[in-house]
Design an enzyme around this catalytic site. Structure first.
Site, short mmCIF file in Angstrom:
data_model
loop_
_atom_site.label_atom_id
_atom_site.label_comp_id
_atom_site.label_asym_id
_atom_site.label_seq_id
_atom_site.Cartn_x
_atom_site.Cartn_y
_atom_site.Cartn_z
N GLU A 1 0.87 -1.16 0.00
CA GLU A 1 0.00 0.00 0.00
C GLU A 1 0.91 1.22 0.00
O GLU A 1 1.83 1.31 0.82
CB GLU A 1 -0.88 0.04 1.26
CG GLU A 1 -1.83 1.23 1.22
CD GLU A 1 -2.60 1.45 2.52
OE1 GLU A 1 -2.24 0.87 3.55
OE2 GLU A 1 -3.57 2.24 2.49
N ARG B 1 5.82 -12.37 9.57
CA ARG B 1 6.58 -11.17 9.23
C ARG B 1 7.89 -11.13 10.01
O ARG B 1 8.06 -11.81 11.02
CB ARG B 1 5.75 -9.94 9.55
CG ARG B 1 5.35 -9.82 11.02
CD ARG B 1 5.12 -8.39 11.47
NE ARG B 1 4.88 -7.48 10.42
CZ ARG B 1 3.68 -7.01 10.08
NH1 ARG B 1 2.61 -7.42 10.74
NH2 ARG B 1 3.54 -6.15 9.13
N LYS C 1 4.68 0.58 10.65
CA LYS C 1 4.63 1.82 9.89
C LYS C 1 4.24 2.98 10.79
O LYS C 1 4.74 4.08 10.65
CB LYS C 1 3.57 1.70 8.77
CG LYS C 1 4.09 1.05 7.51
CD LYS C 1 3.02 1.12 6.42
CE LYS C 1 3.39 0.28 5.22
NZ LYS C 1 2.32 0.24 4.22
#
Length: 576
Positions: free
Chosen positions: A52, A279, A289
């Site tokens: 994204e 992850r 983020k």
RNA sequence: UGCCCGAUGGUGUAACUGGCAACACAUCUGAUUCUGGAUCAGAAGAGUCCAGGUUCGAUCCCUGGUCGGGCAACCA
């Protein structure tokens, strides 16, 4: 008996090693091999990396990029780049550009397959209509608060919306009017009609479309309704012919929904499959983020590409090479369990790569003046030195040597122990690529205790490389010639956080664990004169100190270096 | 207290789908070295979360626990 046992063990180790190197697959590779065996999806392997565009890529994304592009390469398939841009309120062009740059820098290429989920808005809209026509979706007039109240909790089933039983005609009409822009933001949504009592929250009539009168980077103001992630991702995969749609663990609970949409909308013998992996977490840093954005916005770092950031652009500026990051990704493996990788492994990966590639040069971070009393006052001697002992092909260069030089302050001690191999009163050391010198005297500021200057003599018979240079001393020091050295700014970076898992503490803000010494800039750094014409990004090993690269701030009048990583240092370790 | 996922040396990943656990990093020795780097040789460190079961035999299969993580955005 004992000998036999040991012998057996050793033999076995070797066998296993050979075995591992060509048969050890991660669980995703196992799935792919199985699929290939069954000729699933006509034997194709096609992956995608779907960021994204709402932030910069970090080392965790690099893991995913290496995985997706790596799998495609390994199985003669393809990997697309697809921007998952379904939320125009959060996404920006700046991020798209940085993401493209970072992936290319890492060494991967998607050829002409750069896509945007927004490329599929038209098709998605048609599919939404199809769902409505089939009685599988409805317009809900409630606001998000009401909807979320009815959603229930993980342990309590939800309640059905009062609008759930609307007629297909009314739903169609309302959806088209939503599309036409007749309603304000937040007034209505399109929802799938699945099961409000499902134990999986994502199946409790998820929202498919919301109204957002916000222009979009790629579609301009063509749309005022935008599809949600769940309604977009699987279908986008399908449209691109993706076979293995790899994502992180938190999407595991979304998989039934991913499959539900495909069940409703497509048929035929091709279908993408979602596979989840764990992850990456790295010790002594944060990866979310949100937290990275906070560090940037609140000025704890100088930007997304601050060399202390775990972002790809930060690592690049820090001096990491794409190879070292790819090797790192290879070494950490792929699995489904939660993990925290030791940063030491990342650091090992750069050292391993830079050791082979980086030219060695001399730089002194904390200079201590040394006068070689028996060396002629105005003489400059040109000494030859190799650029990289690991690779003779990298050649040699000249190093000026003169009566006054600088060494590192840490390389002299007034009262050294026998384990200290460096300079002390009456002691001898070799100056790298030059001569053996002996400390005859030293000048000290009696008030501060600071050592000001050393007086040494050199032994002319010990010139490096000469036939008479066979004499050995224990220590070797780096140095620069006082009148030839260039001043430089050297930025000494260290880990950003003092705690192994700064994000993992309940009731503590991760910023409490920020390392106050993550950046130090000593005052009077000096580098050898051969460094005059360097370019941004050039990488060097400052002998005995570490790997450094030329920062983007560097100009010819003021060189700026970033420390990528120190050398391994057993001496420093002994003194801990 | 519903659903989903996971659990192997300090860390991470393996173990040819049942034959008593390997590799890398980290750690520690020693050799070597004009970088206390690199290199080389070696050591220590888990008996595979627990309890049952199936089996001649289980890290691997089954059952039940325990612990950890995820899921309730008109975010992705």
């Amino acid at each position: 008996m004992k000998i036999t046992a040991t012998g057996t063990k050793e033999k076995k180790g070797v066998e296993n090693k050979n075995l591992n190197s060509d048969t050890s697959l991660n669980f995703i590779q196992n799935i792919i091999e199985e699929d290939l065996k069954n000729n699933k999806n006509q034997g194709r392997v096609h992956t995608r990396f779907p960021p994204e565009p709402n932030g910069y890529l970090h080392i965790g994304h690099a893991k995913s990029i290496c995985l997706n592009f790596g799998l495609a390469k390994q199985y003669n398939g393809l990997c697309n780049l697809r921007f998952d841009d379904t939320n125009p309120t959060k996404e920006e062009e700046e991020y798209i550009n940085s993401i493209i740059e970072d992936i290319h820098w890492l060494g991967f290429d998607w050829e002409d397959r750069l896509y945007y989920a927004s490329d599929y808005f038209e098709q998605l809209y048609k599919w939404a209509i199809k769902l409505i026509e089939n009685g599988k979706a409805y317009i809900d007039d409630q606001d998000s608060e009401q909807i979320s109240e009815q959603k229930g909790t993980p342990t309590k089933p939800g309640k059905e919306s009062p609008y759930r039983k609307r007629s297909i005609e009314e739903n169609l009409d309302l959806f088209m009017r939503m599309h036409a822009g007749e309603f304000p933001d937040g007034s209505r949504v399109l929802r799938a009609k699945i099961d409000m009592a499902s134990p999986n929250m994502h199946l409790r009539d998820p929202v498919l479309y919301r109204i957002l009168h916000t222009p979009h980077n790629h579609t301009g103001d063509k749309w005022c309704i935008y599809p949600m992630y769940d309604f977009t991702h699987g279908q986008s995969d399908y449209l691109e012919g993706i076979t293995h749609s790899i994502c992180t663990l938190e999407f595991e609970v979304h998989r039934p929904l991913y499959d539900w949409f495909l069940d409703q909308l497509i048929n035929g013998n091709y279908r993408p499959q979602q596979i989840e992996f764990a992850r990456l977490n790295l010790s002594y840093t944060v990866m979310s983020k949100r937290m990275l954005l906070e560090l940037v916005e609140q000025g704890y770092v100088t930007g997304w590409n601050d060399p202390r950031m775990p972002t790809v652009s930060g690592l690049r500026r820090r001096g990491y090479t794409p190879e070292s990051i790819r090797n790192f990704a290879e070494k950490i493996g792929i699995a489904k369990r939660e993990n925290i990788i030791d940063v030491a492994l990342l650091e090992h990966s750069v050292r391993e790569d830079l050791n082979k590639k980086a030219p060695r040069v001399m730089a002194v971070l904390n200079p201590l003046k040394v006068v070689i009393t028996n060396f002629p006052e105005d003489k400059t001697e040109e000494l030859e030195t190799e650029n990289n002992p690991e690779d003779p092909g990298m050649g040699t260069r000249k190093l000026p040597f003169s009566r006054e030089i600088y060494i590192e302050q840490e390389d002299f001690m007034e009262n050294p122990s026998r384990k200290y191999f460096r300079l002390g009163p009456g002691r001898e050391v070799r100056l790298k690529s030059a001569y053996i010198i002996k400390c005859e005297n030293y000048i000290k500021n009696e008030k501060t205790g600071e050592i000001i200057e050393l007086h040494c003599t050199y032994d002319p018979d010990t010139k490096s490389g000469s036939a008479t240079s066979q004499r050995k001393v224990k220590g070797t020091l780096h140095w620069v010639s006082a009148k030839h050295a260039i001043r430089a700014e050297v930025r000494l970076y260290d880990r950003l956080f003092n705690d192994e898992d700064p994000a993992g503490k309940k009731d503590r803000d991760f910023k409490e664990f920020l390392n106050p010494d993550s950046l130090k800039i000593p005052d009077n750094c000096l580098v050898e004169p051969s460094l005059k014409n360097i370019k941004h990004g050039d990488k060097f090993q400052f002998q005995r100190l570490g790997y450094f690269c030329v920062d983007q701030d560097s100009i010819s009048d003021k060189l700026v270096f970033n420390r990528t990583v120190t050398l391994r240092n057993t001496w420093a370790k002994m003194n801990k």
